[in-house]
Structure formats: C-alpha cells, structure tokens
Design a protein around this motif. Structure first.
Motif, PDB file in Angstrom:
ATOM      1  N   ASP A  19     -30.918 103.229  29.748  1.00 22.79           N
ATOM      2  CA  ASP A  19     -29.894 103.954  28.992  1.00 22.79           C
ATOM      3  C   ASP A  19     -29.155 103.039  28.026  1.00 22.79           C
ATOM      4  O   ASP A  19     -28.922 103.401  26.867  1.00 22.79           O
ATOM      5  N   TYR A  92     -36.333 106.903  26.908  1.00 18.67           N
ATOM      6  CA  TYR A  92     -34.894 107.128  27.009  1.00 18.67           C
ATOM      7  C   TYR A  92     -34.282 107.678  25.727  1.00 18.67           C
ATOM      8  O   TYR A  92     -33.144 108.119  25.724  1.00 18.67           O
ATOM      9  N   MET A  95     -31.949 111.288  24.868  1.00 22.92           N
ATOM     10  CA  MET A  95     -30.498 111.468  25.056  1.00 22.92           C
ATOM     11  C   MET A  95     -29.702 111.034  23.828  1.00 22.92           C
ATOM     12  O   MET A  95     -28.950 111.831  23.274  1.00 22.92           O
ATOM     13  N   SER A  99     -28.308 113.891  21.195  1.00 24.75           N
ATOM     14  CA  SER A  99     -26.840 113.934  21.154  1.00 24.75           C
ATOM     15  C   SER A  99     -26.348 113.791  19.725  1.00 24.75           C
ATOM     16  O   SER A  99     -25.480 114.545  19.274  1.00 24.75           O
ATOM     17  N   TYR A 112     -27.911 120.510  27.053  1.00 29.57           N
ATOM     18  CA  TYR A 112     -28.520 119.846  28.203  1.00 29.57           C
ATOM     19  C   TYR A 112     -30.015 119.686  27.952  1.00 29.57           C
ATOM     20  O   TYR A 112     -30.642 120.542  27.339  1.00 29.57           O
ATOM     21  N   ALA A 118     -35.862 115.891  32.271  1.00 34.03           N
ATOM     22  CA  ALA A 118     -34.643 115.768  33.084  1.00 34.03           C
ATOM     23  C   ALA A 118     -34.988 115.389  34.519  1.00 34.03           C
ATOM     24  O   ALA A 118     -34.292 114.574  35.137  1.00 34.03           O
ATOM     25  N   TYR A 121     -35.823 111.725  34.569  1.00 33.36           N
ATOM     26  CA  TYR A 121     -34.598 110.961  34.363  1.00 33.36           C
ATOM     27  C   TYR A 121     -33.773 110.905  35.649  1.00 33.36           C
ATOM     28  O   TYR A 121     -33.158 109.886  35.958  1.00 33.36           O
ATOM     29  N   VAL A 188     -29.604 117.306  32.408  1.00 33.92           N
ATOM     30  CA  VAL A 188     -28.991 116.083  31.880  1.00 33.92           C
ATOM     31  C   VAL A 188     -28.121 116.495  30.706  1.00 33.92           C
ATOM     32  O   VAL A 188     -28.630 116.962  29.674  1.00 33.92           O
ATOM     33  N   LEU A 190     -25.963 116.299  27.456  1.00 34.80           N
ATOM     34  CA  LEU A 190     -25.922 115.468  26.260  1.00 34.80           C
ATOM     35  C   LEU A 190     -24.471 115.253  25.846  1.00 34.80           C
ATOM     36  O   LEU A 190     -23.642 116.148  25.971  1.00 34.80           O
TER      37      LEU A 190
END
Length: 198
Positions: A19, A92, A95, A99, A112, A118, A121, A188, A190
C-alpha cells in the motif's frame, strides 16, 4: 508476531508495504509526511516510520527534512522505479488510481472495490484477479462513469467494471441479489476527496 505475505503480490513483506509503495510511487510528484501516510493508510505512525526507513535505505524512496518533519517521495531516478511501478499498478494500484479518478468525478459520495480483487486484498488466497469491480454510490453521470472505467482499464491493464447505486438504495436493506452478494463479500473502501497537498 509473524506477518504473512499479502495475497495480491506475495513478493512484498506485508500489505502495508504494498500500500505504501503504491501510494508513493504511483504519485511521483507528491511529497508525503509520515503522518499523512499513516493517516491515508490507516496505520500507526510507528509502522509507517519502520517501513519508510527500510524503503529509504533501499533507495526506493527519497527523504528530506522540512524543519523537524520527515518528508518522503518516490525515487524516479533508479533502475527499479519503472518495473516496480508496473508491478504496483496491476496489483496495489487500483486503490490510489481509482481513488484519484473518482475524486474528480461529480456526484460520487462513496466508492468501494468488491469482488476478487477485494478478496485478495483482504488476504483470501486465489488467482490474480482478471478484472476490478467498483461500486460507486451516488449520482455520477453514467457516460462520465463509463469513460472513467475505460480510462482506468487502460491505466491498470485490466478491465474495470463500475456499477453505481443511489445513496438511498445503498443505505436501505435490500433483497436484490447483487447488493446482498456485494455486502457479504470483502469490500475495500476508496479514499475519495483526499487532500492534494498533504
């Protein structure tokens, strides 16, 4: 405590490392304080400090001091930068890229990633996801959302499927099979409308 390798790309030590690298390397013009990284990643300052020390020591990140504050950024002048970015973008990268793209799209309240990406992750084992499923809550223009998904597909080198629902539908209990399925599986969130000058 032993930390297992992340399911998205088990080459990394931890999900935090993946991340952090994605956030910093995929935004090469951005400079990050360790506090801002910790807030963005939802982890402790100490965890980010340890990881940043390792990555600065490996010359993957650069560091400078602004007063008493440590600021890190991507080292774009190394032979590792481009191949590492390519790996991060397809693992990765969804995300930070989604976003950023969705933050600029009007009418989006929440978003999401769901489905197999997801699940990986969140640590569920399985094959590398072939696509990325995104749930957008709000009232964005459908054509603009479609264009955004096409752009994200090109950037992330895999199909991005965007599905939108209104805030009212998302907030209410529903027997609709799609929403039941999405809610039962890993989601997950965002980070939208992030501050650009952290």
């Amino acid at each position: 405590m032993k930390i297992s390798a992340p399911s998205l790309l088990p080459l990394f030590r931890s999900r935090l490392q993946g991340d952090l690298l994605a956030l910093v390397l995929l935004h090469p013009d951005h400079r990050w304080t360790l506090t801002a990284l910790a807030q963005e990643l939802g982890v402790s300052h100490t965890a980010v400090l340890r990881e940043a020390d390792r990555l600065v020591g490996a010359e993957i990140l650069s560091e400078e001091r602004v007063g008493r504050t440590r600021v890190v950024s991507a080292r774009t002048d190394t032979v590792l930068y481009r191949p590492l970015c390519d790996l991060l973008l397809v693992t990765y990268g969804p995300m930070p890229r989604l976003s950023a793209l969705l933050s600029d799209l009007g009418g989006v309240q929440e978003a999401y990633i769901y489905g197999s990406w997801a699940a990986r992750y969140q640590g569920e084992p399985g094959p590398i996801p072939a696509d990325i499923d995104v749930l957008v809550i709000g009232r964005p223009d459908p054509d603009e959302l479609f264009d955004l998904a096409e752009r994200a597909s090109r950037e992330l080198h895999r199909e991005v499927n965007a599905h939108r629902v209104t805030p009212e539908v998302w907030a209410s209990p529903s027997d609709e099979p799609f929403l039941v399925s999405v809610r039962e599986r890993p989601l997950v969130r965002l980070s939208l409308h992030e501050e650009k000058d952290q």
